[in-house]
Structure formats: C-alpha cells, structure tokens
Design a protein around this motif. Structure first.
Motif, PDB file in Angstrom:
ATOM      1  N   MET A 110     -12.708 -27.104  10.197  1.00 50.13           N
ATOM      2  CA  MET A 110     -12.724 -27.043   8.753  1.00 50.13           C
ATOM      3  C   MET A 110     -13.929 -27.812   8.243  1.00 50.13           C
ATOM      4  O   MET A 110     -14.155 -28.952   8.595  1.00 50.13           O
ATOM      5  CB  MET A 110     -11.408 -27.647   8.239  1.00 50.13           C
ATOM      6  N   SER A 111     -14.734 -27.155   7.395  1.00 47.92           N
ATOM      7  CA  SER A 111     -15.915 -27.819   6.867  1.00 47.92           C
ATOM      8  C   SER A 111     -15.567 -28.541   5.566  1.00 47.92           C
ATOM      9  O   SER A 111     -14.738 -28.103   4.786  1.00 47.92           O
ATOM     10  CB  SER A 111     -17.038 -26.817   6.630  1.00 47.92           C
ATOM     11  N   VAL A 112     -16.224 -29.633   5.377  1.00 50.69           N
ATOM     12  CA  VAL A 112     -16.007 -30.438   4.177  1.00 50.69           C
ATOM     13  C   VAL A 112     -17.123 -30.120   3.185  1.00 50.69           C
ATOM     14  O   VAL A 112     -18.298 -30.180   3.528  1.00 50.69           O
ATOM     15  CB  VAL A 112     -16.016 -31.939   4.526  1.00 50.69           C
ATOM     16  N   GLN A 113     -16.742 -29.784   1.985  1.00 45.62           N
ATOM     17  CA  GLN A 113     -17.714 -29.481   0.943  1.00 45.62           C
ATOM     18  C   GLN A 113     -18.171 -30.782   0.282  1.00 45.62           C
ATOM     19  O   GLN A 113     -17.347 -31.614  -0.057  1.00 45.62           O
ATOM     20  CB  GLN A 113     -17.089 -28.562  -0.123  1.00 45.62           C
ATOM     21  N   PRO A 114     -19.475 -30.937   0.109  1.00 44.81           N
ATOM     22  CA  PRO A 114     -19.957 -32.155  -0.559  1.00 44.81           C
ATOM     23  C   PRO A 114     -19.573 -32.126  -2.044  1.00 44.81           C
ATOM     24  O   PRO A 114     -19.409 -31.066  -2.639  1.00 44.81           O
ATOM     25  CB  PRO A 114     -21.471 -32.091  -0.389  1.00 44.81           C
ATOM     26  N   HIS A 115     -19.436 -33.309  -2.590  1.00 38.83           N
ATOM     27  CA  HIS A 115     -19.121 -33.421  -4.012  1.00 38.83           C
ATOM     28  C   HIS A 115     -20.344 -33.022  -4.836  1.00 38.83           C
ATOM     29  O   HIS A 115     -21.455 -33.491  -4.601  1.00 38.83           O
ATOM     30  CB  HIS A 115     -18.710 -34.851  -4.359  1.00 38.83           C
ATOM     31  N   VAL A 116     -20.151 -32.134  -5.773  1.00 40.20           N
ATOM     32  CA  VAL A 116     -21.220 -31.710  -6.670  1.00 40.20           C
ATOM     33  C   VAL A 116     -20.957 -32.350  -8.022  1.00 40.20           C
ATOM     34  O   VAL A 116     -19.947 -32.063  -8.658  1.00 40.20           O
ATOM     35  CB  VAL A 116     -21.273 -30.171  -6.801  1.00 40.20           C
ATOM     36  N   PRO A 117     -21.850 -33.227  -8.452  1.00 39.84           N
ATOM     37  CA  PRO A 117     -21.618 -33.904  -9.735  1.00 39.84           C
ATOM     38  C   PRO A 117     -21.717 -32.927 -10.899  1.00 39.84           C
ATOM     39  O   PRO A 117     -22.434 -31.934 -10.838  1.00 39.84           O
ATOM     40  CB  PRO A 117     -22.730 -34.949  -9.802  1.00 39.84           C
TER      41      PRO A 117
END
Length: 104
Positions: A1-8
C-alpha cells in the motif's frame, strides 16, 4: 500500500490574475511573424502556434494565416517550437522593451 503525501491547501492566483501582473514595454514593431504566409494557408491544418500559446497571441485568421497580437507575448517561444513547418519567426524584442515579470 502506497502512502500519499500530504498536499497543503494553498490558494494560488488564477492564470488571468498572473498574466495581468506582466508588464510589457511595446517596442513599436512585432518580434513575431510567419516566414511564408502562403505556407500557413496551404499546408497548416492544426494551427499549433494558436493552440500552444498561453497568452492568446496567435489567433486563427480568416484566410488561414494566423493573426498576431504581439503586445500580449510572454516571450516563452512555444510558438516557434510548435509549428510543424518551422514557419514562425521569433526573436526577443529590442533592448529595453518586452516583458517584465512581477511574479515568477
């Protein structure tokens, strides 16, 4: 499972707002043209110079030859690379004229 980076959540100016901040000092003559107008009228069907221009400088003309509103030019050079016939003449405006950007 890939983790999506937080997009401000960032609110940017619209393209129109950013284009409005560009200052243009008119050199009095166009730095853009087509080399052979007949070539556009006879062989061009896609008008890539028109579709690629981010500032709407190039517009499809009535007789197949693009109309050029050089005063809106952002000097990106996209039109010369987009033309499949190599029919765009493009140069920087003379010293002291052309585009000055306020925002990068």
């Amino acid at each position: 499972m890939s983790v999506q980076p937080h997009v401000p959540d960032v609110e940017n100016d619209s393209l129109e707002d950013r284009l409005y901040t560009v200052k243009y000092e008119d050199p009095g003559e166009s730095h853009l043209d087509v080399t052979l107008p007949g070539l556009c009228a006879e062989r061009c069907t896609t008008y890539d110079c028109v579709s690629v221009c981010p500032a709407g400088v190039w517009r499809k003309g009535n007789e197949g030859v693009p109309e050029i509103a050089y005063e809106n030019c952002l000097e990106c050079g996209s039109c010369r690379w987009a033309c499949p016939h190599g029919n765009v003449e493009w140069s920087y405006p003379g010293t002291g004229s052309g585009v000055t950007y306020k925002k990068g």
